[in-house]
Design an enzyme around this catalytic site. Sequence first.
Site, PDB file in Angstrom:
ATOM      1  CB  SER A   1     -64.294 -74.175 -11.456  1.00  0.00           C
ATOM      2  OG  SER A   1     -63.105 -73.489 -11.760  1.00  0.00           O
TER       3      SER A   1
ATOM      4  CG  ASP B   1     -54.165 -65.782  -7.812  1.00  0.00           C
ATOM      5  OD1 ASP B   1     -53.719 -64.631  -7.671  1.00  0.00           O
ATOM      6  OD2 ASP B   1     -54.677 -66.196  -8.862  1.00  0.00           O
TER       7      ASP B   1
ATOM      8  CB  ALA C   1     -61.475 -68.753  -7.357  1.00  0.00           C
ATOM      9  CE1 TYR C   2     -65.102 -76.277  -6.723  1.00  0.00           C
ATOM     10  CE2 TYR C   2     -64.851 -75.943  -4.360  1.00  0.00           C
ATOM     11  CZ  TYR C   2     -65.216 -76.738  -5.430  1.00  0.00           C
ATOM     12  OH  TYR C   2     -65.689 -78.000  -5.193  1.00  0.00           O
TER      13      TYR C   2
ATOM     14  CG  ASN D   1     -60.622 -66.550  -3.249  1.00  0.00           C
ATOM     15  OD1 ASN D   1     -60.595 -65.321  -3.309  1.00  0.00           O
ATOM     16  ND2 ASN D   1     -59.769 -67.292  -3.907  1.00  0.00           N
TER      17      ASN D   1
END
EC number: 2.7.1.23
Length: 259
Positions: A164, A45, A160-161, A118
């Site tokens: 999280s 990615d 993604a981040y 992103n």
Amino acid sequence: MPAAPRLALMPSDTERAHEAAQALRETGDFVPLEEAEVLVALGGDGHMLHCLHQLLDNGRDIPVYGLNYGTVGFMMNKPKSSRTLQERIARAKPLLVTPLEMTATTGSGSEETVSAINEVSLLRETRQTAKLEVSVNGKVRLPELFCDGILVATPAGSTAYNLSANGPILPMGSNMLALTPISPFRPRRWRGAIIPDHYDVQFRVLEPDKRPVAAVADQKELRDILAVRIRVAQERRLQLLFDPGRTLEERIFAEQFHF
């Protein structure tokens, strides 16, 4: 019957990706990126983001077909198939992705504009908690947010981040952005917001000398930040190609049911 598109090959720096690239070169002809109609990215990615940014930087508007030779490969296709690469690309389903545009003002007074596929994140640079003012469309929504940071994520980056940091998963096509705090200290109960993607988001760093903050747009980091403006660059579109039944849209939707 239409001619097969001209392909450019861009492997990541890993040994696996280079071995796969060599094997593909033995099965067909590839052209330089500037002559290509489709870019084939080999890696994970992170490499896919690198390839997309390269297209943005060079003003190229060609589709990208990724093959996973990384770890997760959320934005990639499976590397093995009984079909040839040209056959897979001919059958692939396109997905449009619209990047974020971040304009950051630094302590020196300079401005720099960079793109993110992103997310854009603001992060404290030292042990001192960041102190931020959060505005949406020019209206202050949070006069003071004490936190380790905050991020604005697209649907493509929401798993993604953002995920999280306990942010929401946004389905592709939702036309929304996730505004997610990172370890918020005050106000304690604020867990972020979901906003329409035609809204602008602005952050102002409070006490920047005492509480320095960096801004990160995907893989690009800027330090000593005073203010940041983020918008969706609706005029810039990127196109990803996925094997049928394996689209990024389906994977993001399915993530909502994982536990």
